[in-house]
Design a protein around this motif. Structure first.
Motif, PDB file in Angstrom:
ATOM      1  N   MET A 167     -44.556 -30.527  -7.029  1.00  0.00           N
ATOM      2  CA  MET A 167     -44.193 -32.369  -6.204  1.00  0.00           C
ATOM      3  C   MET A 167     -45.302 -33.106  -6.633  1.00  0.00           C
ATOM      4  SD  MET A 167     -45.703 -29.779  -2.928  1.00  0.00           S
ATOM      5  CE  MET A 167     -45.339 -31.457  -1.124  1.00  0.00           C
ATOM      6  N   PHE A 168     -44.412 -34.547  -6.271  1.00  0.00           N
ATOM      7  CA  PHE A 168     -44.964 -35.498  -7.308  1.00  0.00           C
ATOM      8  C   PHE A 168     -45.006 -36.865  -6.028  1.00  0.00           C
ATOM      9  CE2 PHE A 168     -42.727 -33.147 -10.064  1.00  0.00           C
ATOM     10  CZ  PHE A 168     -42.926 -33.441 -11.560  1.00  0.00           C
ATOM     11  N   ILE A 169     -46.880 -37.357  -6.268  1.00  0.00           N
ATOM     12  CA  ILE A 169     -46.718 -38.414  -4.964  1.00  0.00           C
ATOM     13  C   ILE A 169     -46.272 -40.353  -6.101  1.00  0.00           C
ATOM     14  CG2 ILE A 169     -47.393 -36.781  -3.483  1.00  0.00           C
ATOM     15  CD1 ILE A 169     -49.994 -38.488  -4.604  1.00  0.00           C
ATOM     16  N   ASN A 170     -46.108 -40.389  -4.471  1.00  0.00           N
ATOM     17  CA  ASN A 170     -45.940 -41.945  -5.597  1.00  0.00           C
ATOM     18  C   ASN A 170     -44.755 -42.866  -6.641  1.00  0.00           C
ATOM     19  OD1 ASN A 170     -46.528 -42.831  -2.467  1.00  0.00           O
ATOM     20  ND2 ASN A 170     -49.314 -42.663  -3.729  1.00  0.00           N
ATOM     21  N   ARG A 171     -43.709 -41.347  -6.958  1.00  0.00           N
ATOM     22  CA  ARG A 171     -43.442 -41.871  -8.418  1.00  0.00           C
ATOM     23  C   ARG A 171     -42.103 -42.749  -7.593  1.00  0.00           C
ATOM     24  NH1 ARG A 171     -45.043 -37.799 -12.361  1.00  0.00           N
ATOM     25  NH2 ARG A 171     -43.210 -39.298 -13.630  1.00  0.00           N
ATOM     26  N   PRO A 172     -41.857 -44.039  -7.123  1.00  0.00           N
ATOM     27  CA  PRO A 172     -40.136 -44.601  -7.130  1.00  0.00           C
ATOM     28  C   PRO A 172     -39.294 -44.005  -7.873  1.00  0.00           C
ATOM     29  CG  PRO A 172     -41.569 -45.741  -6.767  1.00  0.00           C
ATOM     30  CD  PRO A 172     -42.632 -44.496  -7.287  1.00  0.00           C
ATOM     31  N   GLY A 173     -38.472 -43.539  -8.098  1.00  0.00           N
ATOM     32  CA  GLY A 173     -36.964 -43.385  -9.207  1.00  0.00           C
ATOM     33  C   GLY A 173     -37.629 -42.688  -9.911  1.00  0.00           C
ATOM     34  N   LEU A 174     -38.085 -41.391  -9.775  1.00  0.00           N
ATOM     35  CA  LEU A 174     -38.543 -40.226 -10.264  1.00  0.00           C
ATOM     36  C   LEU A 174     -37.284 -39.484 -10.646  1.00  0.00           C
ATOM     37  CD1 LEU A 174     -40.715 -38.408 -11.425  1.00  0.00           C
ATOM     38  CD2 LEU A 174     -40.242 -37.073  -8.932  1.00  0.00           C
ATOM     39  N   SER A 175     -36.803 -39.193 -11.895  1.00  0.00           N
ATOM     40  CA  SER A 175     -35.723 -38.698 -12.018  1.00  0.00           C
ATOM     41  C   SER A 175     -36.057 -36.926 -13.192  1.00  0.00           C
ATOM     42  CB  SER A 175     -34.488 -39.080 -13.580  1.00  0.00           C
ATOM     43  OG  SER A 175     -35.353 -39.242 -14.945  1.00  0.00           O
ATOM     44  N   PHE A 176     -35.265 -36.209 -13.187  1.00  0.00           N
ATOM     45  CA  PHE A 176     -35.069 -35.178 -13.979  1.00  0.00           C
ATOM     46  C   PHE A 176     -35.990 -35.289 -14.827  1.00  0.00           C
ATOM     47  CE2 PHE A 176     -31.521 -33.929 -10.890  1.00  0.00           C
ATOM     48  CZ  PHE A 176     -32.251 -32.573 -10.021  1.00  0.00           C
ATOM     49  N   ALA A 177     -35.631 -36.113 -15.574  1.00  0.00           N
ATOM     50  CA  ALA A 177     -36.274 -36.599 -17.227  1.00  0.00           C
ATOM     51  C   ALA A 177     -37.375 -36.777 -16.906  1.00  0.00           C
ATOM     52  CB  ALA A 177     -35.206 -37.418 -17.761  1.00  0.00           C
ATOM     53  N   ASP A 178     -38.513 -37.312 -15.790  1.00  0.00           N
ATOM     54  CA  ASP A 178     -39.409 -37.806 -15.193  1.00  0.00           C
ATOM     55  C   ASP A 178     -40.153 -36.687 -15.769  1.00  0.00           C
ATOM     56  OD1 ASP A 178     -38.874 -40.272 -16.456  1.00  0.00           O
ATOM     57  OD2 ASP A 178     -37.878 -40.498 -13.861  1.00  0.00           O
ATOM     58  N   VAL A 179     -40.039 -35.551 -14.944  1.00  0.00           N
ATOM     59  CA  VAL A 179     -40.763 -34.006 -14.543  1.00  0.00           C
ATOM     60  C   VAL A 179     -41.254 -33.280 -15.278  1.00  0.00           C
ATOM     61  CG1 VAL A 179     -38.881 -34.190 -12.008  1.00  0.00           C
ATOM     62  CG2 VAL A 179     -38.699 -32.775 -14.023  1.00  0.00           C
ATOM     63  N   ASP A 180     -41.080 -33.618 -16.297  1.00  0.00           N
ATOM     64  CA  ASP A 180     -41.515 -33.288 -17.690  1.00  0.00           C
ATOM     65  C   ASP A 180     -43.466 -33.271 -17.590  1.00  0.00           C
ATOM     66  OD1 ASP A 180     -39.576 -31.605 -18.489  1.00  0.00           O
ATOM     67  OD2 ASP A 180     -39.128 -33.447 -19.812  1.00  0.00           O
ATOM     68  N   GLY A 181     -42.991 -34.349 -17.284  1.00  0.00           N
ATOM     69  CA  GLY A 181     -45.087 -34.995 -17.113  1.00  0.00           C
ATOM     70  C   GLY A 181     -46.019 -33.900 -16.210  1.00  0.00           C
ATOM     71  N   ALA A 182     -47.194 -34.581 -15.437  1.00  0.00           N
ATOM     72  CA  ALA A 182     -47.681 -33.723 -14.931  1.00  0.00           C
ATOM     73  C   ALA A 182     -47.533 -33.565 -13.553  1.00  0.00           C
ATOM     74  CB  ALA A 182     -49.589 -33.703 -15.260  1.00  0.00           C
ATOM     75  N   CYS A 183     -47.444 -33.291 -12.843  1.00  0.00           N
ATOM     76  CA  CYS A 183     -47.714 -33.013 -11.181  1.00  0.00           C
ATOM     77  C   CYS A 183     -48.460 -33.371 -10.284  1.00  0.00           C
ATOM     78  CB  CYS A 183     -46.380 -32.120 -11.059  1.00  0.00           C
ATOM     79  SG  CYS A 183     -46.763 -30.549 -11.216  1.00  0.00           S
ATOM     80  N   THR A 184     -48.594 -33.243  -9.010  1.00  0.00           N
ATOM     81  CA  THR A 184     -49.493 -34.168  -8.660  1.00  0.00           C
ATOM     82  C   THR A 184     -49.874 -32.149  -8.077  1.00  0.00           C
ATOM     83  OG1 THR A 184     -48.676 -36.051  -7.405  1.00  0.00           O
ATOM     84  CG2 THR A 184     -50.132 -35.030  -6.552  1.00  0.00           C
ATOM     85  N   GLN A 185     -49.233 -31.820  -7.443  1.00  0.00           N
ATOM     86  CA  GLN A 185     -50.064 -30.345  -7.382  1.00  0.00           C
ATOM     87  C   GLN A 185     -48.427 -29.480  -7.894  1.00  0.00           C
ATOM     88  OE1 GLN A 185     -51.620 -29.227  -3.804  1.00  0.00           O
ATOM     89  NE2 GLN A 185     -51.676 -27.278  -3.601  1.00  0.00           N
ATOM     90  N   GLU A 186     -48.416 -28.463  -8.209  1.00  0.00           N
ATOM     91  CA  GLU A 186     -47.610 -27.096  -8.358  1.00  0.00           C
ATOM     92  C   GLU A 186     -47.735 -26.273  -7.260  1.00  0.00           C
ATOM     93  OE1 GLU A 186     -45.436 -24.023 -11.760  1.00  0.00           O
ATOM     94  OE2 GLU A 186     -46.379 -26.706 -12.320  1.00  0.00           O
ATOM     95  N   LEU A 187     -46.612 -25.650  -6.916  1.00  0.00           N
ATOM     96  CA  LEU A 187     -46.836 -24.342  -5.850  1.00  0.00           C
ATOM     97  C   LEU A 187     -45.261 -23.883  -6.545  1.00  0.00           C
ATOM     98  CD1 LEU A 187     -46.337 -26.299  -2.383  1.00  0.00           C
ATOM     99  CD2 LEU A 187     -48.038 -25.782  -3.898  1.00  0.00           C
ATOM    100  N   GLU A 188     -45.769 -22.352  -5.984  1.00  0.00           N
ATOM    101  CA  GLU A 188     -45.267 -21.244  -6.859  1.00  0.00           C
ATOM    102  C   GLU A 188     -44.640 -20.507  -5.796  1.00  0.00           C
ATOM    103  OE1 GLU A 188     -44.778 -17.781  -9.589  1.00  0.00           O
ATOM    104  OE2 GLU A 188     -45.919 -19.396 -10.100  1.00  0.00           O
ATOM    105  N   CYS A 189     -43.497 -20.398  -5.296  1.00  0.00           N
ATOM    106  CA  CYS A 189     -43.032 -19.623  -4.275  1.00  0.00           C
ATOM    107  C   CYS A 189     -42.506 -17.700  -4.635  1.00  0.00           C
ATOM    108  CB  CYS A 189     -41.558 -19.918  -3.503  1.00  0.00           C
ATOM    109  SG  CYS A 189     -41.237 -18.784  -2.039  1.00  0.00           S
ATOM    110  N   ALA A 190     -43.349 -16.555  -3.986  1.00  0.00           N
ATOM    111  CA  ALA A 190     -42.250 -16.122  -4.798  1.00  0.00           C
ATOM    112  C   ALA A 190     -41.532 -15.006  -3.284  1.00  0.00           C
ATOM    113  CB  ALA A 190     -43.609 -15.103  -4.063  1.00  0.00           C
ATOM    114  N   PRO A 191     -40.716 -14.073  -4.347  1.00  0.00           N
ATOM    115  CA  PRO A 191     -39.505 -13.787  -4.300  1.00  0.00           C
ATOM    116  C   PRO A 191     -39.820 -13.425  -2.357  1.00  0.00           C
ATOM    117  CG  PRO A 191     -39.112 -13.432  -6.564  1.00  0.00           C
ATOM    118  CD  PRO A 191     -40.789 -14.042  -6.099  1.00  0.00           C
ATOM    119  N   GLU A 192     -40.575 -12.682  -2.609  1.00  0.00           N
ATOM    120  CA  GLU A 192     -40.464 -12.106  -0.891  1.00  0.00           C
ATOM    121  C   GLU A 192     -41.269 -13.140   0.011  1.00  0.00           C
ATOM    122  OE1 GLU A 192     -44.553 -11.059  -3.764  1.00  0.00           O
ATOM    123  OE2 GLU A 192     -42.617 -10.918  -4.139  1.00  0.00           O
TER     124      GLU A 192
END
Length: 91
Positions: free
Chosen positions: A1-26
């Motif tokens: 999840m990224f906050i307050n990053r207008p114009g964020l693209s797939f190329a920009d997500v290599d940087g640090a995100c605001t918070q990472e969540l992991e969803c298990a398959p179950e």
């Protein structure tokens, strides 16, 4: 999840995100969904939220039917009523 990053693209997500969540398959596809706690200090004054799904457990596509966010608008928050939550011994 990224906050307050207008114009964020797939190329920009290599940087640090605001918070990472992991969803298990179950947890995926549950009728009521799973509740994830966000770090309150990182989500102050959010004007824009971007969700990047990096992996979908091998499925050919990702379908997100709903994302529900619960919070309080800053204007209605009484800061003096907030209490510290956590282990008091850790201080």
């Amino acid at each position: 999840m990224f906050i307050n990053r207008p114009g964020l693209s797939f190329a920009d997500v290599d940087g640090a995100c605001t918070q990472e969540l992991e969803c298990a398959p179950e947890d995926c596809g549950q009728a009521n969904g799973k509740v994830y706690e966000l770090k309150m200090v990182k989500f102050r004054n959010v004007k824009e939220l971007a969700v990047f799904v990096e992996d979908n457990h091998g499925a050919p596509s990702t379908i997100i039917k709903a994302i529900k966010l619960y919070g309080t608008a800053l204007e209605t928050t009484e800061m003096k009523n907030l209490k510290k939550v956590g282990n008091a011994d850790a201080e």
